[in-house]
Design an enzyme around this catalytic site. Structure first.
Site, PDB file in Angstrom:
ATOM      1  N   LYS A 214       0.839  -1.186   0.000  1.00 32.46           N
ATOM      2  CA  LYS A 214       0.000   0.000   0.000  1.00 32.46           C
ATOM      3  C   LYS A 214       0.885   1.251   0.000  1.00 32.46           C
ATOM      4  CE  LYS A 214      -0.637   1.940   4.019  1.00 32.46           C
ATOM      5  NZ  LYS A 214       0.552   2.030   4.866  1.00 32.46           N
TER       6      LYS A 214
ATOM      7  N   LYS B 205      -3.095 -10.301  10.594  1.00 30.98           N
ATOM      8  CA  LYS B 205      -2.928 -10.351  12.058  1.00 30.98           C
ATOM      9  C   LYS B 205      -3.928 -11.339  12.652  1.00 30.98           C
ATOM     10  CE  LYS B 205      -1.256  -5.603  12.541  1.00 30.98           C
ATOM     11  NZ  LYS B 205       0.078  -5.613  13.116  1.00 30.98           N
TER      12      LYS B 205
ATOM     13  N   GLU C 240       0.435   4.646  18.146  1.00 30.90           N
ATOM     14  CA  GLU C 240       1.834   4.200  18.050  1.00 30.90           C
ATOM     15  C   GLU C 240       2.694   5.125  18.878  1.00 30.90           C
ATOM     16  OE1 GLU C 240       3.578   3.966  14.121  1.00 30.90           O
ATOM     17  OE2 GLU C 240       1.632   3.424  13.321  1.00 30.90           O
TER      18      GLU C 240
ATOM     19  N   ASP D  66      -2.342   6.776   5.243  1.00 32.36           N
ATOM     20  CA  ASP D  66      -1.400   5.745   5.690  1.00 32.36           C
ATOM     21  C   ASP D  66      -2.088   4.662   6.521  1.00 32.36           C
ATOM     22  OD1 ASP D  66       1.343   4.791   6.030  1.00 32.36           O
ATOM     23  OD2 ASP D  66       1.107   5.352   8.135  1.00 32.36           O
TER      24      ASP D  66
ATOM     25  N   HIS E 248      -5.728   0.110   6.529  1.00 33.99           N
ATOM     26  CA  HIS E 248      -5.878  -0.852   7.617  1.00 33.99           C
ATOM     27  C   HIS E 248      -7.151  -0.661   8.447  1.00 33.99           C
ATOM     28  CE1 HIS E 248      -1.836  -1.509   6.460  1.00 33.99           C
ATOM     29  NE2 HIS E 248      -1.273  -0.566   7.182  1.00 33.99           N
TER      30      HIS E 248
HETATM   31  C1  BG6 Z   1       2.032   0.706   7.925  1.00 30.84           C
HETATM   32  C2  BG6 Z   1       2.110   2.205   7.966  1.00 30.84           C
HETATM   33  O1  BG6 Z   1       1.240   0.281   6.854  1.00 30.84           O
HETATM   34  O2  BG6 Z   1       1.459   0.250   9.145  1.00 30.84           O
HETATM   35  C3  BG6 Z   1       2.946   2.654   9.142  1.00 30.84           C
HETATM   36  O3  BG6 Z   1       2.682   2.673   6.751  1.00 30.84           O
HETATM   37  C4  BG6 Z   1       2.392   2.098  10.426  1.00 30.84           C
HETATM   38  O4  BG6 Z   1       3.011   4.068   9.224  1.00 30.84           O
HETATM   39  C5  BG6 Z   1       2.211   0.588  10.291  1.00 30.84           C
HETATM   40  O5  BG6 Z   1       3.306   2.378  11.444  1.00 30.84           O
HETATM   41  C6  BG6 Z   1       1.482   0.029  11.512  1.00 30.84           C
HETATM   42  O6  BG6 Z   1       1.518  -1.355  11.441  1.00 30.84           O
HETATM   43  P1  BG6 Z   1       1.597  -2.216  12.758  1.00 30.84           P
HETATM   44  O7  BG6 Z   1       1.493  -3.616  12.283  1.00 30.84           O
HETATM   45  O8  BG6 Z   1       2.921  -1.889  13.389  1.00 30.84           O
HETATM   46  O9  BG6 Z   1       0.458  -1.777  13.596  1.00 30.84           O
END
Ligand code: BG6
Length: 493
Positions: free
Chosen positions: A147, A181, A215, A234, A239
């Site tokens: 993506k 996941k 995060e 993003d 997601h």
């Molecule tokens: C990615 C984003 O697709 O997913 C990132 O580009 C983000 O910015 C990440 O940090 C988060 O993924 P996860 O699995 O760490 O929650």
């Protein structure tokens, strides 16, 4: 055990490949999930020798190896690999790639994994196509696209048109690693394998649903990409709208890829379009300022290397959506995501309505709390059901209690999303990959917000790094009783 195939990883020396793909391959090796004949060809711009590549893979994998790193597994893993220097814009380099694959007699089922910037997807697929590398002769050819797929609806359509000249939809694997996941898949199992949930899963009983992704990390070295993208593209467009679709979709006819994807598309298409004049009531954005995370002072977004001076790119985004179908009419869905927050967590929280009559109001001390179901997606993998029960003792006093299932397995059952998805590509199972109409429907949801935000370049709200985001995002809630839930446990509600 998988089928024999060759994985060609473009952008192999990049961040995603080193932090996710190579560790995922290593773990598949460790758990004997790869056929002996599987080969991995790393493609990078750097003029590296095979040994230099192996050394950097080793260094990347070592700190991530679950249950400890072993040289023996790493040797086996490296035995499958080779490195080819390529400039992906140069046509002759594709002839070299073709010759490499033929000369080495590697398996003729080939996956091309494009771990590249989004603007490189179309040119790379075109080059692969022109070189005859996508023709399914003597084996299948599959292309994995990371993506974001496009920048908005319009550019996604243009990208798809360019891909259509060389790729069938069946060959196209648009990855969204959230679908790999374990807890995300558990959302479906929980909903569709438990009869008691379905009668409650609708507007009659649910007050609202919220999805939070926080995060504690900054944009790090990814400003080049992120500053053009922002949190809405993003995380939310991809997601988090996928999570929404899985929580809210109708039961699919089967768990086959197309049946599942049909339901997700239907759900995304039922999201009420956000009118431009409503954008400020339904969406909020902000950017992290300086602050303290886990005791460390951290700089603001604008001070990060590679961020444009005066950038108004959002590192926090929140939206409120309504789904105009019979099941969800009138139920708000709140979604938020942010970088540089106090800790990492992703949760889906479902808040139920109050019972129609509060029988125990006279005798109880506390106000009746509503029921919640909370899915901890990460770091905890858990499901929590919050209920009201009587406190022990003579008086009727109520207390909050919960049924809490922590689903984390042992080291052997733990896996990263990419491990599952890399195997699914070999199996040809597209159920956890996105179909084009799904991506298109997701862009349609966020397009109006992105358009309004792109015209507002003078100002963006900020939040201190290490805080739970901007105060202003609270205005999205429909009722004073609704608020963001950042914590899985009720004691910190
Ligand atoms: C990615 C984003 O697709 O997913 C990132 O580009 C983000 O910015 C990440 O940090 C988060 O993924 P996860 O699995 O760490 O929650």
């Amino acid at each position: 055990m998988s089928e024999a195939c060759t994985y060609v990883v473009f952008g192999a020396t990049g961040n995603l490949s080193m932090t996710k793909l190579m560790p995922a391959f290593y773990h598949l090796e460790k758990h004997d999930r790869l056929d002996e004949a599987v080969k991995i060809l790393a493609i990078g711009r750097r003029d590296w020798h095979r040994d230099e590549w192996m050394q950097s893979v080793k260094e990347a994998v070592m700190p991530k190896a679950r249950g400890g790193f072993t040289d023996q597994v790493c040797e086996r893993f490296c035995g499958r690999m080779d490195y080819l220097q390529m400039d992906i814009l140069q046509t002759p380099d594709y002839a070299r790639l073709k010759a490499f694959l033929a000369d080495h007699h590697w398996p003729t089922n080939v996956v091309f994994y494009l771990s590249l910037g989004p603007d490189q997807f179309a040119p790379t697929v075109e080059q692969l196509g022109e070189a005859g590398l996508l023709k399914e002769e003597g084996g299948w050819r599959r292309v994995v696209l990371e993506k974001p797929f496009g920048f908005d609806s319009q550019s996604a359509k243009q990208l798809q048109t360019r891909l259509n000249r060389y790729l069938e939809e069946e060959q196209t694997y648009r990855i969204d690693h959230y679908l790999g996941k374990g807890m995300v898949q558990n959302l479906m199992v929980f909903r569709f394998a438990n009869l008691m949930m379905e009668p409650l899963w609708n507007r009659n009983y649910i007050d609202h649903i919220q999805i939070t992704h926080a995060e504690d990390k900054s944009v790090g070295t990814r400003a080049g990409y992120y500053d053009q993208s922002g949190a809405m593209r993003d995380m939310i467009q991809s997601h988090l709208l996928q999570l929404l679709a899985l929580v809210a979709m109708e039961p699919p006819a089967s768990m086959e890829a197309e049946a599942l994807r049909n339901e997700k598309v239907k759900l995304l298409q039922s999201v009420r379009p956000i009118l431009k004049q409503n954008v400020h009531n339904q969406a909020y954005r902000a950017q992290y300022a300086e602050g303290v995370i886990k005791g460390q002072r951290v700089p603001s977004y604008l001070q990060e290397p590679g961020v444009d001076e005066g950038s108004v790119t959002e590192t926090y985004a929140a939206i409120k959506l309504y789904i105009d179908n019979w099941r969800w009419a009138g139920v708000p869905f709140y979604i938020q995501t942010g970088k540089n927050m106090p800790s990492n967590r992703t949760l889906v929280a479902i808040r139920f309505k109050h019972p129609p009559k509060q029988f125990f109001r006279e005798s109880q001390v506390k106000k009746m709390e509503p029921n919640w179901i909370v899915f901890g997606i990460q770091p905890e993998e858990s499901i929590r059901l919050e209920l009201t029960a009587k406190e022990p003792g003579l008086e009727i006093r109520t207390q909050q209690t919960n049924l809490d299932a922590t689903l984390k397995g042992d080291e052997n059952s733990a896996y990263d999303a990419y491990e599952e998805l890399l195997l699914d590509v070999i199996k040809g199972d597209r159920s956890l990959f996105l179909r084009y109409d799904e991506v298109k429907a997701a862009w349609k949801v966020v397009d109006p917000i992105l358009q309004v935000w792109s015209s507002e370049t003078a100002f963006i709200d900020t939040y201190a790094s290490g805080s739970w985001g901007p105060e202003g995002a609270k205005k999205l809630f429909d009722h004073p009783e609704q608020c963001w839930r950042y914590h899985y446990k009720p004691e910190v509600l």
